[in-house]
Scaffold this motif. Structure first.
Motif, PDB file in Angstrom:
ATOM      1  N   ARG A 247     152.691  61.691  32.790  1.00  0.00           N
ATOM      2  CA  ARG A 247     152.578  61.177  31.421  1.00  0.00           C
ATOM      3  C   ARG A 247     153.029  62.222  30.404  1.00  0.00           C
ATOM      4  O   ARG A 247     153.470  61.876  29.316  1.00  0.00           O
ATOM      5  CB  ARG A 247     151.142  60.766  31.119  1.00  0.00           C
ATOM      6  CG  ARG A 247     150.652  59.527  31.867  1.00  0.00           C
ATOM      7  CD  ARG A 247     149.270  59.137  31.358  1.00  0.00           C
ATOM      8  NE  ARG A 247     148.787  57.909  31.982  1.00  0.00           N
ATOM      9  CZ  ARG A 247     147.692  57.836  32.726  1.00  0.00           C
ATOM     10  NH1 ARG A 247     146.960  58.929  32.948  1.00  0.00           N
ATOM     11  NH2 ARG A 247     147.310  56.689  33.246  1.00  0.00           N
ATOM     12  N   VAL A 248     152.881  63.510  30.765  1.00  0.00           N
ATOM     13  CA  VAL A 248     153.220  64.565  29.798  1.00  0.00           C
ATOM     14  C   VAL A 248     154.216  65.586  30.333  1.00  0.00           C
ATOM     15  O   VAL A 248     154.734  66.393  29.554  1.00  0.00           O
ATOM     16  CB  VAL A 248     151.952  65.295  29.303  1.00  0.00           C
ATOM     17  CG1 VAL A 248     150.990  64.318  28.647  1.00  0.00           C
ATOM     18  CG2 VAL A 248     151.254  66.063  30.407  1.00  0.00           C
ATOM     19  N   HIS A 249     154.506  65.574  31.646  1.00  0.00           N
ATOM     20  CA  HIS A 249     155.415  66.564  32.232  1.00  0.00           C
ATOM     21  C   HIS A 249     156.557  65.874  32.978  1.00  0.00           C
ATOM     22  O   HIS A 249     156.362  64.808  33.570  1.00  0.00           O
ATOM     23  CB  HIS A 249     154.671  67.478  33.205  1.00  0.00           C
ATOM     24  CG  HIS A 249     153.673  68.377  32.553  1.00  0.00           C
ATOM     25  ND1 HIS A 249     154.022  69.268  31.568  1.00  0.00           N
ATOM     26  CD2 HIS A 249     152.330  68.516  32.743  1.00  0.00           C
ATOM     27  CE1 HIS A 249     152.938  69.933  31.179  1.00  0.00           C
ATOM     28  NE2 HIS A 249     151.908  69.485  31.864  1.00  0.00           N
ATOM     29  N   ASP A 250     157.724  66.515  32.953  1.00  0.00           N
ATOM     30  CA  ASP A 250     158.857  65.911  33.646  1.00  0.00           C
ATOM     31  C   ASP A 250     158.834  66.260  35.135  1.00  0.00           C
ATOM     32  O   ASP A 250     158.093  67.137  35.588  1.00  0.00           O
ATOM     33  CB  ASP A 250     160.181  66.279  32.990  1.00  0.00           C
ATOM     34  CG  ASP A 250     160.603  67.730  33.179  1.00  0.00           C
ATOM     35  OD1 ASP A 250     159.942  68.475  33.922  1.00  0.00           O
ATOM     36  OD2 ASP A 250     161.616  68.115  32.570  1.00  0.00           O
ATOM     37  N   ASP A 251     159.643  65.538  35.905  1.00  0.00           N
ATOM     38  CA  ASP A 251     159.617  65.670  37.357  1.00  0.00           C
ATOM     39  C   ASP A 251     160.023  67.067  37.817  1.00  0.00           C
ATOM     40  O   ASP A 251     159.528  67.554  38.843  1.00  0.00           O
ATOM     41  CB  ASP A 251     160.543  64.626  37.995  1.00  0.00           C
ATOM     42  CG  ASP A 251     160.010  63.215  37.875  1.00  0.00           C
ATOM     43  OD1 ASP A 251     158.799  63.057  37.601  1.00  0.00           O
ATOM     44  OD2 ASP A 251     160.795  62.260  38.057  1.00  0.00           O
ATOM     45  N   ALA A 252     160.910  67.712  37.075  1.00  0.00           N
ATOM     46  CA  ALA A 252     161.371  69.040  37.489  1.00  0.00           C
ATOM     47  C   ALA A 252     160.238  70.055  37.440  1.00  0.00           C
ATOM     48  O   ALA A 252     160.111  70.905  38.337  1.00  0.00           O
ATOM     49  CB  ALA A 252     162.531  69.491  36.609  1.00  0.00           C
TER      50      ALA A 252
ATOM     51  N   PHE B 204     150.298  73.541  34.092  1.00  0.00           N
ATOM     52  CA  PHE B 204     150.281  72.197  33.502  1.00  0.00           C
ATOM     53  C   PHE B 204     149.415  72.227  32.248  1.00  0.00           C
ATOM     54  O   PHE B 204     148.497  73.046  32.140  1.00  0.00           O
ATOM     55  CB  PHE B 204     149.711  71.171  34.485  1.00  0.00           C
ATOM     56  CG  PHE B 204     150.504  70.987  35.738  1.00  0.00           C
ATOM     57  CD1 PHE B 204     151.893  70.974  35.713  1.00  0.00           C
ATOM     58  CD2 PHE B 204     149.869  70.821  36.960  1.00  0.00           C
ATOM     59  CE1 PHE B 204     152.634  70.800  36.884  1.00  0.00           C
ATOM     60  CE2 PHE B 204     150.584  70.644  38.133  1.00  0.00           C
ATOM     61  CZ  PHE B 204     151.977  70.644  38.091  1.00  0.00           C
ATOM     62  N   ASN B 205     149.690  71.312  31.321  1.00  0.00           N
ATOM     63  CA  ASN B 205     148.924  71.268  30.085  1.00  0.00           C
ATOM     64  C   ASN B 205     147.700  70.364  30.295  1.00  0.00           C
ATOM     65  O   ASN B 205     147.763  69.150  30.127  1.00  0.00           O
ATOM     66  CB  ASN B 205     149.797  70.764  28.936  1.00  0.00           C
ATOM     67  CG  ASN B 205     149.152  71.027  27.598  1.00  0.00           C
ATOM     68  OD1 ASN B 205     147.980  70.743  27.387  1.00  0.00           O
ATOM     69  ND2 ASN B 205     149.918  71.574  26.666  1.00  0.00           N
ATOM     70  N   ASN B 206     146.602  70.991  30.682  1.00  0.00           N
ATOM     71  CA  ASN B 206     145.411  70.240  31.078  1.00  0.00           C
ATOM     72  C   ASN B 206     144.884  69.338  29.968  1.00  0.00           C
ATOM     73  O   ASN B 206     144.537  68.176  30.206  1.00  0.00           O
ATOM     74  CB  ASN B 206     144.307  71.226  31.501  1.00  0.00           C
ATOM     75  CG  ASN B 206     144.772  72.224  32.535  1.00  0.00           C
ATOM     76  OD1 ASN B 206     145.500  71.870  33.457  1.00  0.00           O
ATOM     77  ND2 ASN B 206     144.375  73.469  32.380  1.00  0.00           N
ATOM     78  N   ILE B 207     144.828  69.840  28.745  1.00  0.00           N
ATOM     79  CA  ILE B 207     144.277  69.050  27.650  1.00  0.00           C
ATOM     80  C   ILE B 207     145.221  67.905  27.290  1.00  0.00           C
ATOM     81  O   ILE B 207     144.780  66.811  26.918  1.00  0.00           O
ATOM     82  CB  ILE B 207     143.965  69.941  26.429  1.00  0.00           C
ATOM     83  CG1 ILE B 207     142.876  69.307  25.548  1.00  0.00           C
ATOM     84  CG2 ILE B 207     145.184  70.249  25.603  1.00  0.00           C
ATOM     85  CD1 ILE B 207     141.484  69.683  25.924  1.00  0.00           C
ATOM     86  N   ALA B 208     146.518  68.128  27.419  1.00  0.00           N
ATOM     87  CA  ALA B 208     147.480  67.061  27.133  1.00  0.00           C
ATOM     88  C   ALA B 208     147.398  65.967  28.192  1.00  0.00           C
ATOM     89  O   ALA B 208     147.501  64.771  27.871  1.00  0.00           O
ATOM     90  CB  ALA B 208     148.897  67.624  27.066  1.00  0.00           C
ATOM     91  N   VAL B 209     147.220  66.343  29.446  1.00  0.00           N
ATOM     92  CA  VAL B 209     147.043  65.345  30.505  1.00  0.00           C
ATOM     93  C   VAL B 209     145.810  64.496  30.205  1.00  0.00           C
ATOM     94  O   VAL B 209     145.832  63.260  30.337  1.00  0.00           O
ATOM     95  CB  VAL B 209     146.931  66.025  31.883  1.00  0.00           C
ATOM     96  CG1 VAL B 209     146.559  65.016  32.968  1.00  0.00           C
ATOM     97  CG2 VAL B 209     148.246  66.726  32.252  1.00  0.00           C
ATOM     98  N   ALA B 210     144.723  65.139  29.775  1.00  0.00           N
ATOM     99  CA  ALA B 210     143.500  64.409  29.445  1.00  0.00           C
ATOM    100  C   ALA B 210     143.707  63.481  28.258  1.00  0.00           C
ATOM    101  O   ALA B 210     143.238  62.329  28.264  1.00  0.00           O
ATOM    102  CB  ALA B 210     142.371  65.400  29.150  1.00  0.00           C
ATOM    103  N   ALA B 211     144.404  63.957  27.221  1.00  0.00           N
ATOM    104  CA  ALA B 211     144.637  63.135  26.031  1.00  0.00           C
ATOM    105  C   ALA B 211     145.508  61.930  26.359  1.00  0.00           C
ATOM    106  O   ALA B 211     145.238  60.805  25.908  1.00  0.00           O
ATOM    107  CB  ALA B 211     145.285  63.979  24.935  1.00  0.00           C
ATOM    108  N   ALA B 212     146.560  62.144  27.142  1.00  0.00           N
ATOM    109  CA  ALA B 212     147.431  61.032  27.510  1.00  0.00           C
ATOM    110  C   ALA B 212     146.688  60.017  28.364  1.00  0.00           C
ATOM    111  O   ALA B 212     146.890  58.804  28.226  1.00  0.00           O
ATOM    112  CB  ALA B 212     148.660  61.561  28.247  1.00  0.00           C
ATOM    113  N   HIS B 213     145.816  60.494  29.236  1.00  0.00           N
ATOM    114  CA  HIS B 213     144.997  59.590  30.049  1.00  0.00           C
ATOM    115  C   HIS B 213     144.069  58.762  29.163  1.00  0.00           C
ATOM    116  O   HIS B 213     143.910  57.550  29.373  1.00  0.00           O
ATOM    117  CB  HIS B 213     144.193  60.403  31.060  1.00  0.00           C
ATOM    118  CG  HIS B 213     143.343  59.576  31.973  1.00  0.00           C
ATOM    119  ND1 HIS B 213     143.870  58.773  32.959  1.00  0.00           N
ATOM    120  CD2 HIS B 213     141.988  59.410  32.038  1.00  0.00           C
ATOM    121  CE1 HIS B 213     142.889  58.159  33.603  1.00  0.00           C
ATOM    122  NE2 HIS B 213     141.739  58.519  33.059  1.00  0.00           N
ATOM    123  N   ALA B 214     143.474  59.396  28.171  1.00  0.00           N
ATOM    124  CA  ALA B 214     142.586  58.671  27.254  1.00  0.00           C
ATOM    125  C   ALA B 214     143.344  57.575  26.511  1.00  0.00           C
ATOM    126  O   ALA B 214     142.836  56.465  26.328  1.00  0.00           O
ATOM    127  CB  ALA B 214     141.950  59.642  26.272  1.00  0.00           C
TER     128      ALA B 214
END
Length: 309
Positions: free
Chosen positions: A57-62, A139-149
């Motif tokens: 959701r926040v990071h590209d495949d590479a 990885f951007n842990n807080i961004a992963v959480a925000a996108a999940h929310a």
């Protein structure tokens, strides 16, 4: 409902960027030991792994492939991704658990299983961009959480509050065009990564307040009380996420702010009050920086105490 749930995982201690690196396993061990001693009855949970779908959701495949598929052999020297950021044998699992902690914490507070959560994890996350691991972050842990929310729970107003002494350039970059997420930050300037000027406003959802070296605790509190907290209140967040970096402490070796544990306790209590008013109490905090172990112990205990209310 748990008043506060804590997430961590032994894998987060196995991320070893090198013996001389300041972002060392002892940081997390200090937090876990101090919080456990201060609050022996608190509810600790093992952080699950984040899935590739959640990360993408926040990071590209590479970037996912670089971190997860490089395959560092046991006993090998860490692979330097940049001068500050390394990938060792245990790093991929640690990064999955650190990001997964935020996802699990969001699910818990949204389901009403916990009122608030603190994720005691590493590596930290707020410098990682969509494409690049940097600044000790994979990885951007807080961004992963925000996108999940936003995506899994359909929230339209998620606030990320970042009081780490370094600007969360990755979090800002990921969400600066997404009005569902407001990013508010105080940080020392000048300092790594060199971003976070007041003129950087995204689509009106980015609020940066740079602080000069030597800023006192009183000045820090005034910045939040007079400028940032009113904006946060006006946003009426449905969920608060906190990038909790304690490297603004006066003892920290990487910066020059003059904060102490009471300043972190004060701001955390203010954020809890905002969550109670607008978000049914829902707040998830994630450990970011903090590199003096004594300051980290003291500050993390103050933060958890305020989260407990």
């Amino acid at each position: 409902m748990d008043p506060l749930r804590l997430y961590t995982h032994p894998a987060c201690l196995a991320h070893d960027p090198g013996a001389a690196h300041v972002e060392r396993p002892a940081r997390l061990q200090a937090v876990i030991e101090a919080v456990s001693a201060a609050f022996p009855a608190i509810d600790w949970r093992d952080a699950p792994r984040a899935s590739r779908g959640q990360l993408s959701r926040v990071h590209d495949d590479a970037l996912l492939a670089r971190v997860l598929d490089t395959g560092i052999a046991t006993g090998s020297e860490p692979l330097a991704l940049d001068p500050d950021t390394s990938l060792g044998h245990g790093s991929a699992e640690a990064a999955l658990r650190a990001a997964g902690a935020g996802v699990a914490a969001v699910d818990a507070v949204m389901a009403g299983d916990a009122r608030r959560a603190f994720c005691a994890v590493r590596p930290p996350g707020h410098h990682a961009t969509a494409t690049t691991a940097m600044g000790f972050c994979l990885f951007n842990n807080i961004a992963v959480a925000a996108a999940h929310a936003c995506d899994a729970h359909r929230l339209q107003r998620v606030a990320v509050v970042d009081f780490d002494v370094h600007h969360g350039n990755g979090t800002q970059a990921i969400f600066q065009s997404d009005p569902r997420v407001m990013y508010l930050s105080t940080h020392q300037s000048p300092l790594f990564p060199g971003s976070g000027g007041a003129e950087e406003q995204g689509v009106g959802n980015v609020i940066n307040l740079p602080l000069a070296p030597g800023t006192s605790g009183g000045e820090f509190r005034a910045a939040w009380r007079d400028r940032l907290l009113p904006v946060l209140q006006g946003f009426r967040p449905q969920l608060l996420l906190v990038s909790a970096g304690f490297d603004g402490h006066r003892l920290d070796p990487l910066a020059q702010l003059e904060l102490d544990a009471d300043d972190y306790r004060w701001l955390t209590a203010e954020l809890v009050a905002v969550a109670e008013r607008h978000a049914q109490g829902r707040l998830v905090s994630m450990l970011e920086g903090g590199y003096d172990l004594a300051a980290l112990r003291e500050s993390s205990v103050a933060h958890v105490q305020a989260l407990l209310g």
